[in-house]
Scaffold this motif. Structure first.
Motif, PDB file in Angstrom:
ATOM      1  N   ARG A  60       0.807  -1.222   0.000  1.00 32.10           N
ATOM      2  CA  ARG A  60       0.000   0.000   0.000  1.00 32.10           C
ATOM      3  C   ARG A  60       0.845   1.279   0.000  1.00 32.10           C
ATOM      4  O   ARG A  60       1.794   1.418   0.746  1.00 32.10           O
ATOM      5  N   LYS A  61       0.465   2.237  -0.852  1.00 31.45           N
ATOM      6  CA  LYS A  61       1.211   3.498  -0.961  1.00 31.45           C
ATOM      7  C   LYS A  61       0.259   4.663  -0.683  1.00 31.45           C
ATOM      8  O   LYS A  61      -0.746   4.822  -1.384  1.00 31.45           O
ATOM      9  N   ILE A  62       0.602   5.464   0.340  1.00 28.49           N
ATOM     10  CA  ILE A  62      -0.240   6.649   0.582  1.00 28.49           C
ATOM     11  C   ILE A  62       0.509   7.948   0.278  1.00 28.49           C
ATOM     12  O   ILE A  62      -0.042   9.030   0.443  1.00 28.49           O
ATOM     13  N   ALA A  63       1.752   7.843  -0.136  1.00 26.16           N
ATOM     14  CA  ALA A  63       2.483   9.049  -0.544  1.00 26.16           C
ATOM     15  C   ALA A  63       1.912   9.550  -1.871  1.00 26.16           C
ATOM     16  O   ALA A  63       1.389   8.777  -2.672  1.00 26.16           O
ATOM     17  N   THR A  64       1.997  10.866  -2.067  1.00 23.48           N
ATOM     18  CA  THR A  64       1.516  11.427  -3.330  1.00 23.48           C
ATOM     19  C   THR A  64       2.309  12.708  -3.632  1.00 23.48           C
ATOM     20  O   THR A  64       3.366  12.930  -3.038  1.00 23.48           O
ATOM     21  N   THR A  65       1.799  13.516  -4.541  1.00 26.24           N
ATOM     22  CA  THR A  65       2.461  14.781  -4.861  1.00 26.24           C
ATOM     23  C   THR A  65       1.416  15.891  -4.939  1.00 26.24           C
ATOM     24  O   THR A  65       0.240  15.627  -5.208  1.00 26.24           O
ATOM     25  N   PRO A  74      -1.721  12.059   1.626  1.00 23.80           N
ATOM     26  CA  PRO A  74      -2.521  13.075   0.913  1.00 23.80           C
ATOM     27  C   PRO A  74      -3.211  14.061   1.855  1.00 23.80           C
ATOM     28  O   PRO A  74      -4.377  14.400   1.675  1.00 23.80           O
ATOM     29  N   VAL A  75      -2.490  14.495   2.878  1.00 18.80           N
ATOM     30  CA  VAL A  75      -3.027  15.442   3.862  1.00 18.80           C
ATOM     31  C   VAL A  75      -2.008  16.563   4.030  1.00 18.80           C
ATOM     32  O   VAL A  75      -0.831  16.288   4.245  1.00 18.80           O
ATOM     33  N   GLY A 340      -9.071  -2.411   0.287  1.00 24.28           N
ATOM     34  CA  GLY A 340      -8.234  -3.189  -0.623  1.00 24.28           C
ATOM     35  C   GLY A 340      -7.552  -2.327  -1.669  1.00 24.28           C
ATOM     36  O   GLY A 340      -7.324  -2.765  -2.800  1.00 24.28           O
ATOM     37  N   GLN A 341      -7.188  -1.103  -1.291  1.00 25.52           N
ATOM     38  CA  GLN A 341      -6.580  -0.173  -2.253  1.00 25.52           C
ATOM     39  C   GLN A 341      -5.077  -0.081  -2.009  1.00 25.52           C
ATOM     40  O   GLN A 341      -4.635   0.007  -0.869  1.00 25.52           O
ATOM     41  N   SER A 342      -4.304  -0.057  -3.070  1.00 26.75           N
ATOM     42  CA  SER A 342      -2.850  -0.075  -2.893  1.00 26.75           C
ATOM     43  C   SER A 342      -2.181   1.259  -3.209  1.00 26.75           C
ATOM     44  O   SER A 342      -1.006   1.422  -2.942  1.00 26.75           O
ATOM     45  N   ASP A 343      -2.926   2.244  -3.756  1.00 27.97           N
ATOM     46  CA  ASP A 343      -2.263   3.496  -4.126  1.00 27.97           C
ATOM     47  C   ASP A 343      -3.278   4.652  -4.075  1.00 27.97           C
ATOM     48  O   ASP A 343      -4.279   4.635  -4.804  1.00 27.97           O
ATOM     49  N   VAL A 344      -3.002   5.644  -3.232  1.00 29.24           N
ATOM     50  CA  VAL A 344      -3.945   6.789  -3.153  1.00 29.24           C
ATOM     51  C   VAL A 344      -4.037   7.551  -4.465  1.00 29.24           C
ATOM     52  O   VAL A 344      -5.022   8.253  -4.715  1.00 29.24           O
ATOM     53  N   GLY A 345      -3.015   7.406  -5.293  1.00 34.26           N
ATOM     54  CA  GLY A 345      -3.029   8.114  -6.568  1.00 34.26           C
ATOM     55  C   GLY A 345      -3.770   7.331  -7.651  1.00 34.26           C
ATOM     56  O   GLY A 345      -3.906   7.818  -8.782  1.00 34.26           O
ATOM     57  N   ASN A 346      -4.206   6.159  -7.308  1.00 38.95           N
ATOM     58  CA  ASN A 346      -4.844   5.322  -8.317  1.00 38.95           C
ATOM     59  C   ASN A 346      -5.962   4.506  -7.673  1.00 38.95           C
ATOM     60  O   ASN A 346      -5.936   3.278  -7.686  1.00 38.95           O
ATOM     61  N   LEU A 347      -6.930   5.206  -7.117  1.00 39.72           N
ATOM     62  CA  LEU A 347      -8.018   4.510  -6.427  1.00 39.72           C
ATOM     63  C   LEU A 347      -8.980   3.922  -7.446  1.00 39.72           C
ATOM     64  O   LEU A 347      -9.239   4.519  -8.497  1.00 39.72           O
TER      65      LEU A 347
END
Ligand SMILES: Cc1cc2nc3c(=O)[nH]c(=O)nc-3n(C[C@H](O)[C@H](O)[C@H](O)COP(=O)(O)O)c2cc1C
Length: 365
Positions: A60-65, A74-75, A340-347
């Motif tokens: 899981r990735k919660i980092a973004t830009t 994403p906060v 079950g999500q692995s990427d905040v940039g690709n929900l």
């Protein structure tokens, strides 16, 4: 420890006990009947989540830009004036906390510390929030922000007149702390105070900024421009057509015009209006990781928090703000796992249920 705050509301309760009544009201209040402030929360609560199980979420990735700036989740930290009313270290403490959480801070024009002091203390990316106080002051602020290393200008557009925060009026609340960005300029307070004040304040309204002035503002700097406080698709469309790099969907925490939709309810029309030509962010009412997921699932890139910064500051200073951010990080991670999500940039699509009677409905002819 059993007594440690376990969510943002625990920080809210502690801050209310710690702060003088009028300071608490200044932070907590919305405009007039505070309908929009309440709606910012209730509209999130009316959305429900559609969890997905039996998936591997180890990666899981919660980092973004945000406009190319790396952030670890994403906060981000909303621009908010006078952190000094919650803690003497003011915005320097907040900047250190944001840096420890590897996320972005927007610094208010109405900060108590100067932008240079904050830039010195910060280890994470900084954007400068601009209140237009006439052309000469705006030019000075924008040039200093660029020089100090801020990476974007966030122009707040939803404060054409002072806000009717009736609790502040009743309390005869006055912001007396120094506005660090105007130190040593020897200007009268009404020229450097913003319209995020009560009508009782004598605030200069000369030379308001309009769409016509956007090109002029652009010409002052090579930094990207974000408009904060966009509420309707029509304005978002103009902004995107004029080439702004981002819009921050915000009701100012319900502190300016009351009786509007909440921020989250306006996201669909704004995302549609900008047609992918700029990034869309949101603030107002975000208190839980699930709120973050809901906003992201509707097309928002990252969300900001406002009042919870003061709750953290009033309770534990820099550590409090850091903990507030880390609690949100934990909650974002957990809700991602449940979905079950692995990427905040690709929900994945269809992560939330939107009730039939939720949102703008139709407009009057
Ligand atoms: C005490 C306080 C001061 C604020 N000052 C500013 C400001 O100087 N500039 C600005 O653009 N927004 C300001 N805001 C609005 C925040 O940036 C943000 O839009 C809002 O707080 C988000 O809602 P939330 O408090 O529900 O998280 C302020 C908000 C609060 C609570």
């Amino acid at each position: 420890m059993a007594n440690d705050p376990i969510n943002l509301y625990d920080y809210e309760a502690r801050a209310k006990l710690a702060l003088p009544h009028d300071n608490w009201d200044f932070i907590d209040a919305g405009a007039m009947d505070e309908i929009t402030t309440k709606r910012n929360r209730s509209a999130f609560d009316q959305l429900s989540i559609r969890p997905r199980f039996m998936r591997s979420v180890e990666e899981r990735k919660i980092a973004t830009t945000m406009l190319g700036q790396d952030i670890s989740m994403p906060v981000f930290v909303c621009p908010a004036g006078s952190h000094g009313i919650a803690h003497p270290d003011a915005e320097v403490a907040t900047a250190r906390a944001a840096g420890r959480s590897n996320t972005l801070m927007m610094l208010s024009t109405s900060s108590n510390c100067s932008m240079e002091e904050v830039a010195e203390a910060a280890t994470g990316p900084l954007w400068f929030q601009l209140y237009h106080r006439g052309k000469a002051l705006t030019e000075m602020l924008v040039h200093r922000a660029e020089e100090a290393g801020f990476k974007a200008i966030v122009l707040t557009i939803d404060t054409p007149v002072p806000s009717p925060k009736e609790r502040d009026l009743r309390n005869k609340f006055e912001r007396t702390l120094e506005l660090g960005n105007f130190r040593d300029l020897n200007l009268p307070r009404n020229e450097i105070s913003g319209t995020d004040e009560t009508p009782g304040w004598d605030v200069s309204r000369a030379d308001p900024i309009t769409w016509k002035d956007l090109e002029w503002l652009r010409g002052l700097t090579s930094l990207p421009l974000v408009l904060k406080g966009v509420r309707v698709g029509e304005d978002a469309k103009i902004a995107a057509e004029m080439g702004v790099e981002g819009v921050l969907v915000s009701t100012h925490g319900g502190r300016q015009l009351d009786q509007t939709l909440s921020s989250i309810e306006t996201v669909p029309e704004i995302v549609e209006a900008v047609k992918g030509n700029c990034e869309v962010y949101l603030d107002s009412g975000v208190r839980r990781g699930s709120d973050v997921l809901k906003a992201l699932a509707m097309g928002v890139k990252a969300v900001g928090i406002g009042r919870p910064l003061y709750w953290g500051l009033a309770t534990e200073g820099e550590d409090g703000v850091h903990n507030v951010l880390e609690l949100l990080r934990e909650e974002v991670g957990r809700v991602m796992d449940f979905c079950g999500q692995s990427d905040v940039g690709n929900l994945e699509k269809n992560l939330i249920n939107i009730p039939n009677n939720w949102g703008p409905g139709s407009t009057a002819p």
